[in-house]
Design a protein around this motif. Structure first.
Motif, PDB file in Angstrom:
ATOM      1  N   GLN A 132       5.351  -3.380  14.663  1.00 43.67           N
ATOM      2  CA  GLN A 132       4.303  -2.904  13.757  1.00 43.67           C
ATOM      3  C   GLN A 132       4.971  -2.046  12.698  1.00 43.67           C
ATOM      4  OE1 GLN A 132       0.553  -1.605  15.367  1.00 43.67           O
ATOM      5  NE2 GLN A 132       0.290  -0.068  13.745  1.00 43.67           N
ATOM      6  N   LYS A 133       4.858  -2.468  11.447  1.00 37.36           N
ATOM      7  CA  LYS A 133       5.596  -1.816  10.371  1.00 37.36           C
ATOM      8  C   LYS A 133       4.864  -0.595   9.804  1.00 37.36           C
ATOM      9  CE  LYS A 133       8.910  -2.724   9.104  1.00 37.36           C
ATOM     10  NZ  LYS A 133      10.239  -2.306   9.596  1.00 37.36           N
TER      11      LYS A 133
ATOM     12  N   ALA B 194      -3.063  -3.164  10.015  1.00 37.23           N
ATOM     13  CA  ALA B 194      -1.660  -2.883  10.308  1.00 37.23           C
ATOM     14  C   ALA B 194      -0.818  -4.082   9.890  1.00 37.23           C
ATOM     15  CB  ALA B 194      -1.474  -2.603  11.793  1.00 37.23           C
ATOM     16  N   GLU B 195       0.366  -3.792   9.349  1.00 37.83           N
ATOM     17  CA  GLU B 195       1.295  -4.869   9.027  1.00 37.83           C
ATOM     18  C   GLU B 195       2.205  -5.098  10.227  1.00 37.83           C
ATOM     19  OE1 GLU B 195       3.992  -6.324   5.293  1.00 37.83           O
ATOM     20  OE2 GLU B 195       4.179  -4.222   5.884  1.00 37.83           O
ATOM     21  N   VAL B 196       2.295  -6.350  10.650  1.00 37.10           N
ATOM     22  CA  VAL B 196       3.064  -6.713  11.835  1.00 37.10           C
ATOM     23  C   VAL B 196       4.102  -7.744  11.451  1.00 37.10           C
ATOM     24  CG1 VAL B 196       2.951  -7.769  14.133  1.00 37.10           C
ATOM     25  CG2 VAL B 196       1.133  -6.220  13.369  1.00 37.10           C
TER      26      VAL B 196
ATOM     27  N   ARG C  94       5.296 -12.397   8.726  1.00 33.49           N
ATOM     28  CA  ARG C  94       4.757 -11.100   8.317  1.00 33.49           C
ATOM     29  C   ARG C  94       3.263 -11.272   8.075  1.00 33.49           C
ATOM     30  NH1 ARG C  94       4.577  -8.403   3.379  1.00 33.49           N
ATOM     31  NH2 ARG C  94       5.896  -9.906   2.270  1.00 33.49           N
TER      32      ARG C  94
ATOM     33  N   ASP D 143      -6.282  -3.050  12.934  1.00 27.68           N
ATOM     34  CA  ASP D 143      -5.555  -2.039  13.704  1.00 27.68           C
ATOM     35  C   ASP D 143      -6.428  -1.577  14.870  1.00 27.68           C
ATOM     36  OD1 ASP D 143      -3.667  -0.260  14.510  1.00 27.68           O
ATOM     37  OD2 ASP D 143      -4.044   1.203  12.929  1.00 27.68           O
TER      38      ASP D 143
ATOM     39  N   ARG E  52       0.657   1.192   8.864  1.00 26.77           N
ATOM     40  CA  ARG E  52      -0.804   1.120   8.898  1.00 26.77           C
ATOM     41  C   ARG E  52      -1.337   1.248   7.476  1.00 26.77           C
ATOM     42  NH1 ARG E  52      -5.444   4.093   9.326  1.00 26.77           N
ATOM     43  NH2 ARG E  52      -6.977   3.396  10.900  1.00 26.77           N
TER      44      ARG E  52
ATOM     45  N   LEU F 171      -2.755  -7.725  19.299  1.00 26.94           N
ATOM     46  CA  LEU F 171      -1.438  -8.308  19.596  1.00 26.94           C
ATOM     47  C   LEU F 171      -1.538  -9.270  20.770  1.00 26.94           C
ATOM     48  CD1 LEU F 171       1.004  -5.289  19.096  1.00 26.94           C
ATOM     49  CD2 LEU F 171       0.334  -7.065  17.478  1.00 26.94           C
TER      50      LEU F 171
ATOM     51  N   HIS G  43      -0.951  -9.224   8.256  1.00 26.28           N
ATOM     52  CA  HIS G  43      -1.789  -8.027   8.333  1.00 26.28           C
ATOM     53  C   HIS G  43      -2.951  -8.315   9.276  1.00 26.28           C
ATOM     54  CE1 HIS G  43       0.400  -7.222   4.587  1.00 26.28           C
ATOM     55  NE2 HIS G  43       0.186  -5.949   4.853  1.00 26.28           N
TER      56      HIS G  43
END
Length: 431
Positions: free
Chosen positions: A383-384, A392-394, A354, A359, A386, A364, A356
């Motif tokens: 992507q969980k 963005a949390e990925v 997990r 964005d 923004r 990616l 951040h």
């Protein structure tokens, strides 16, 4: 004909010692039918005579002098439930050298000095048993040494600490954060005043060392076991795992591979369909895989006064039967191999990651480029959410990867300007 009585000494009258005393008392009427004789506690070694006398309501069995026990030839069995390394180690060695049989629940001692104790027992052909050292009342040491001895075991793994399992259960079912679940575990008596050994994985690590040694017939000691605890697991990690069809459990894992033994303890994602995922609260379970039996699971209470006492008394009864049959010492040290123990960086696991990131387009692709450089295959990227700071949390799930390669990839990623924070890496159990 006068009924035979086999005398035993109890070292320690804490939680487990009191449980052993109770279980033996409860079995008195049926002992002769079960064993062919009586077992009697004739001496109890304690530090504080007055406190112990109040607990028992009787001081006739109490002593604080070890020599009084070891020098008594009428005492045939010594039951060590004091805990700790010293003076338990010295007492057990003294007892074995005096030809007495020993039962212990002392995982700390076995995980470090098991070889020395088993060799001392072998020299005098004494029984040395330690079923209660792993998973409380769940029978696992005996089955591995006897019922499953016809197998070549390739894996033994499971949930072997009730405190951490209770905490993770509350975090999963009630959405609690770690500190709140720990406070509840302490309030309810599942966690000690100092919970370090449990929440940092040390208790489970000792049990993994013992299980690996017995299952694979090769000595594994506590220092061989890689250990991570659960203190960094968050409610968000558990929520995301659930969304992916997984639960998070503190697992002890030992594998017998062609390159050597793997032994580690860490929080892991495990599919919610796996039998271990349904083991909740303070329950324990051990899952084994052998070439003949294939898969088998042992489930039950992994700690506590009476479950642990159940395992201790089971060992006592086994020794009594051996004494009566004249076959003591028939199952001694089973570590006849010398397998290497692999370093953690040489093991292979899948990973939940997990992080951040900025964005923006191309981030990616940059991540996957770094992963490819170190042979990290990505199974899934999600992507969980923004953030307000243009981040963005990925969440990334990898395929199986060598631990050393994964850590190198993570180190390089953390140095990239586009990666703001790596929040969590958690291993994933399974293929």
């Amino acid at each position: 004909m006068e009924e035979r009585v086999i005398k035993a000494a109890l070292l320690g009258l804490g939680t487990v010692g009191t449980g052993v005393y109770k279980v033996l008392k409860n079995q008195e009427e049926e002992m002769t039918a079960k064993l062919g004789c009586k077992v009697k506690i004739s001496r109890i070694l304690v530090r504080n005579l007055e406190k112990a006398a109040r607990k028992l309501g009787d001081d006739s069995l109490l002593t604080n002098d070890w020599k009084e026990i070891v020098a008594d030839p009428s005492i045939e069995i010594v039951i060590e439930v004091m805990g700790g390394i010293h003076p338990a180690k010295e007492y057990i060695l003294d007892a074995l050298k005096a030809g007495k049989h020993v039962v212990t629940a002392n995982k700390d001692l076995i995980a470090v000095h098991g070889r020395e104790l088993l060799e001392a027992a072998g020299e005098t052909k004494a029984d040395f048993m330690f079923e209660a050292a792993v998973a409380g009342g769940i029978p696992i040491i005996g089955p591995l040494k006897q019922s499953l001895a016809g197998n070549h075991m390739t894996e033994v793994m499971g949930i072997v600490n009730g405190t951490t399992n209770f905490i993770l259960t509350r975090m999963t079912q009630d959405g609690m954060e770690f500190k709140d679940a720990l406070a509840l575990a302490t309030e309810l008596g599942y966690a000690e005043a100092d919970p370090t050994a449990d929440i940092d994985g040390l208790d489970a690590g000792r049990k993994v060392a013992i299980l690996a040694s017995v299952a694979f017939n090769s000595r594994v000691v506590f220092d061989d076991v890689y250990i991570e605890g659960i203190t960094k697991i968050s409610a968000k990690d558990i929520r995301y795992a659930k969304e992916m069809g997984c639960d998070i459990k503190l697992l002890g894992v030992a594998r017998n591979t062609e390159e050597g033994v793997e032994a580690y303890v860490c929080p892991m994602l495990i599919p919610s369909t796996h039998p271990l995922a349904t083991v909740n609260d303070s329950y324990n379970a051990v899952f084994v895989h052998g070439d003949a039996v294939e898969d088998a699971m042992f489930f039950g209470r992994g700690a506590g006064e009476m479950p642990t006492a159940s395992a201790v008394v089971g060992d006592i009864f086994e020794i009594v039967r051996n004494i009566l049959a004249g076959c003591c010492g028939r199952i001694g040290c089973t570590c006849y191999k010398q397998l290497p123990v692999k370093k953690m960086e040489s093991t292979y696991n899948r990973y939940f990651l997990r992080l951040h990131v900025e964005d923006k387009c191309g981030v990616l692709a940059e991540m996957t480029e770094v992963f490819a450089k170190y042979h990290v295959s990505v199974a899934q990227i999600i992507q969980k959410e923004r953030k307000d700071d243009d981040c963005a949390e990925v969440v990334v799930i990898t395929a199986k990867v060598r631990e050393g390669d994964f850590k190198t990839a993570i180190q390089e990623l953390s140095n990239r300007a586009s990666v703001k924070r790596i929040s969590k890496t958690i291993r994933v159990y399974g293929n």
